[in-house]
Design an enzyme around this catalytic site. Structure first.
Site, PDB file in Angstrom:
ATOM      1  N   SER A 295      -8.056   2.088   4.886  1.00 55.30           N
ATOM      2  CA  SER A 295      -6.977   2.806   4.210  1.00 55.30           C
ATOM      3  C   SER A 295      -6.581   4.000   5.057  1.00 55.30           C
ATOM      4  CB  SER A 295      -7.443   3.292   2.835  1.00 55.30           C
ATOM      5  OG  SER A 295      -6.583   4.297   2.323  1.00 55.30           O
TER       6      SER A 295
ATOM      7  N   TYR B 253     -13.650   7.525  -1.885  1.00 49.11           N
ATOM      8  CA  TYR B 253     -12.822   6.443  -1.344  1.00 49.11           C
ATOM      9  C   TYR B 253     -12.498   6.706   0.120  1.00 49.11           C
ATOM     10  CZ  TYR B 253      -8.885   3.177  -0.938  1.00 49.11           C
ATOM     11  OH  TYR B 253      -8.037   2.172  -0.536  1.00 49.11           O
TER      12      TYR B 253
END
Length: 253
Positions: free
Chosen positions: A141, A154
């Site tokens: 990501s 995350y």
């Protein structure tokens, strides 16, 4: 060698996809079927039970090393052999400020997003090493590179994927296994499209192309990395983010 190499996996390539019951994983499974590539997916039991193609999925909590090994073994048994592994499984919903982030929640996200990638790759190694064109792609990501306020677990776990990719690319080159990462920006998923305009607009404005990334664009990038055209690419992280985070100072002078 003359001509242009195919930018998609060759028909017959056998692929295991994690996180395959929804989102990018489900879209990739559909694309692989259209390319005549046999594919088996892996996802959490609750996701598999509600998936329309549950017969092509294996249930497992990949954050557990033993369960990940068993799931990969079961998926490969169903395929007969393995050419490619795609790690698309992720937990994305945990939101806490770093100063008060619960330890258990942080640990769970690292297990779901990073440890699961290692466990599945490790379990697939021997089968991949027997393939004529083995490839491993992990989905990271832009939060790994640019940070993501409110989602420290995350961002940290997705950053760990990038280090893992480069390390495995070196260690596993002897077995001819190419290892790469796709680094998506903000994807036009139903959840993102349902965001209030006042939240979504600034995020889109932060991209040079002034738009979201489509699921198909992420799937196509993964397919490219699995393809003969990417045969000399390993240890790389490809951002697919509509130009998010690029320096635009002075652009409109």
């Amino acid at each position: 060698m003359n001509g242009v190499l195919s930018p998609v996996p060759a028909p017959g390539q056998k692929v295991v996809v994690t996180g395959a019951a929804g989102g990018v994983g489900a879209a990739l499974m559909a694309a692989l079927r259209a390319l005549d590539c046999p594919a088996i997916g892996i996802d959490r039991p609750e996701a598999v039970r509600s998936a329309p193609d549950a017969d092509q999925l294996v249930e497992a909590d990949l954050s557990d090393a033993g369960a990940a090994h068993c799931a990969i073994t079961a998926a490969i048994d169903r395929l007969g052999e393995l050419d490619c592994l795609v790690g698309a499984a992720a937990a994305v919903a945990t939101i806490h400020r770093a100063r008060s982030f619960p330890a258990d929640a942080f640990r769970d996200d690292v297990a779901s997003n990073l440890l699961s990638q290692f466990w599945t790759a490790q379990a697939a190694y021997c089968s991949l090493a027997q393939s004529q064109a083995p490839s491993l792609v992990m989905v990271s990501s832009i939060g790994a590179l640019d940070g993501l306020p409110g989602q420290a677990s995350y961002a940290a776990s997705k950053a760990g994927i990038l280090g893992l990719v480069r390390t495995l690319a070196v260690e596993w080159a002897e077995a001819r296994i190419r290892v790469n990462a796709v680094v998506p920006g903000l994807i036009a998923t139903p959840k993102v499209l349902a965001m209030p305009d006042d939240i979504r607009r600034p995020l889109i404005a932060n991209t040079v192309l002034r738009r979201l990334v489509s699921v198909d664009e992420i799937v196509s990038s993964i397919a490219f990395l699995l393809s003969p055209a990417a045969g000399a690419i390993t240890g790389q992280s490809i951002r697919v983010d509509a130009g998010a985070g690029l320096n635009t100072v002075g652009l409109h002078r």
